[in-house]
Design a protein around this motif. Sequence first.
Motif: not given
Length: 93
Positions: A48-51, A64-75
């Motif tokens: 997941p951390e590779q996504i 997404a973060l709760d599932c271990g995915i690298r996630a960012v907020m679109f700003e």
Amino acid sequence: PHWEFLQQPRFAWLQTFFPKRILSFEEGLMKPEGGIYQRAIELAGVDPEQIFFVDDRPENVQGALDCGIRAVMFESVAQTRSDLWNLGVQSHL
């Protein structure tokens, strides 16, 4: 409607730059429920951390973060470009 917009010829690079994508409306799963993120992890076939996941809704980013995915907020486009660059994604940017 958003996906149809991204199918325009001017966004053709998305099809090759992101060869694997999962669309919640095609899967019948909704964000921020965990099932959509788990399906994405399965499809990607990587840890997941590779996504990379970007969204403009905080609850979707958190899902997404709760599932271990690298996630960012679109700003902004500039911020997303910077986030991708920091991850080592540099072509087409």
